[in-house]
Structure formats: C-alpha cells, structure tokens
Design an enzyme around this catalytic site. Structure first.
Site, short mmCIF file in Angstrom:
data_model
loop_
_atom_site.label_atom_id
_atom_site.label_comp_id
_atom_site.label_asym_id
_atom_site.label_seq_id
_atom_site.Cartn_x
_atom_site.Cartn_y
_atom_site.Cartn_z
N GLU A 30 0.85 -1.18 0.00
CA GLU A 30 0.00 0.00 0.00
C GLU A 30 0.90 1.24 0.00
O GLU A 30 1.79 1.35 0.83
CB GLU A 30 -0.91 0.01 1.23
CG GLU A 30 -1.83 -1.20 1.32
CD GLU A 30 -1.23 -2.40 2.04
OE1 GLU A 30 -0.29 -2.23 2.84
OE2 GLU A 30 -1.69 -3.52 1.79
N GLN A 63 11.65 -2.17 3.71
CA GLN A 63 12.55 -3.15 4.32
C GLN A 63 11.75 -4.11 5.19
O GLN A 63 10.87 -3.70 5.94
CB GLN A 63 13.63 -2.49 5.17
CG GLN A 63 14.61 -3.53 5.72
CD GLN A 63 15.71 -2.93 6.55
OE1 GLN A 63 15.45 -2.38 7.62
NE2 GLN A 63 16.94 -3.05 6.08
#
Length: 188
Positions: free
Chosen positions: A135, A154
C-alpha cells in the site's frame, strides 16, 4: 523473539526459498536500494500499480468494487506517477515462503518517507506464502514518482521462542498464495 541477521536471512532464502528471487547483497548505485542488509531485506516493487480513483464515492473494505481502481503498467517508463494525496496498490518482485516460527514486519524506506510517500504492509505471518501487496500513499500536495523494480520497503524477521500452534497456512489465510496485486477480501 529474536531479530534475525543477514546470515540467517541468506541461509533461509538460498536453502529454503524464503525469498525468491534473492539478492545476496545490497544494490544501491543509481537506484533506490534493495537486497540483503544487516538485519533485514529491502524488497522491490514491481511495475504494476493499481491507482484508487474517484469513480465511486465510497471505498468499502467488506464489499470492495474493483471499478474504484485503474491498473497502470509502468514497465516501459520505469516509474509510476502517484498523484498528490493519492493511494495505490502494488506488489513485490519477491515471493515469500515464511517459516512456521517466524513473523516478518515491513517498514517503509527513508528515501520515500522523506518525500512524503508512505508505504504500509501488514505483517508476514508464520507460513504465509505469496507475493506481498504493498500500500503506497502520497501524503504531499505534489505528484510523486515511484520507481518500478527498485527498493520500496525493508522487511525484518522475528523468530519466535517456540513454534506457533496454528500458522497462517493452517487456518487457511485468505491471502495465502496471492499472486500480483490482491484487492481486499472478506471470507464468507
């Protein structure tokens, strides 16, 4: 619950297919970085995006209308323009196969965050398998570039002190095995 280091991430990916394709080192020259880092793995966003538009006046997560989105292929340009104050979905290049004793948490990259682009991904639960739907929100009043096939977030891996009794796979998680961008689902 312990945070896992690069050596564990590498072993689990190369020997058990936890991340595929897997980049054994951090790539960062002339691109937004991706690949293995000290205590995580920087994932890449693919070239397909789904931009939310205003064709309908309401987004309903229990009854999602795919007509509220426009599919955009950024493979030729190498980037996607996310309009001001807009929201889009995308997916990772990497496919994940999570171990039963491990949960992963995904955090946005500072390169994008410093430009007002916020990335959200829910946790990768034990034994989840599939591509990750990402998103992306542009919180600024200016259009912003999101680079296809480059780093977007990450992932950090947390290994439990014991194996869970019931994994995402065991309970038939609704996004198990997802391919590409997956829109909201409600089990009926």
């Amino acid at each position: 619950m312990g945070l896992k280091a690069d050596s564990w991430i590498k072993k689990m990916s190369l020997e058990h297919g936890m991340i595929s394709p897997f980049c054994e080192k951090q790539i960062g020259k002339d691109v937004i970085s991706y690949g293995l880092s000290s205590y995580g793995y920087d994932i890449r966003v693919g070239s397909e995006f789904m931009l939310f538009d205003n064709k309908n006046a309401l987004i309903d997560p229990k009854n999602f209308d795919p007509n509220n989105t426009t599919k955009i292929d950024a493979s030729k340009e190498g980037f996607f323009i996310l309009p001001a104050n807009a929201f889009a979905l995308a997916h990772t290049i990497e496919y994940f196969k999570m171990p039963k004793d491990t949960l992963a948490i995904c955090l946005g990259k500072s390169t994008y965050a410093r430009c007002g682009i916020i990335v959200n991904v829910t946790p990768f639960e034990p034994e989840f398998e599939g591509y990750i739907t990402i998103e992306i929100s542009n919180t600024t009043n200016l259009p912003a570039k999101v680079y296809a096939n480059e780093g977007i977030a990450q992932v950090v891996f947390l290994q439990g002190d014991e194996v869970c009794e019931q994994s995402y796979k065991d309970r038939g998680g609704k996004y198990q095995g997802q391919v590409g961008i997956t829109l909201p689902k409600i089990l009926k």
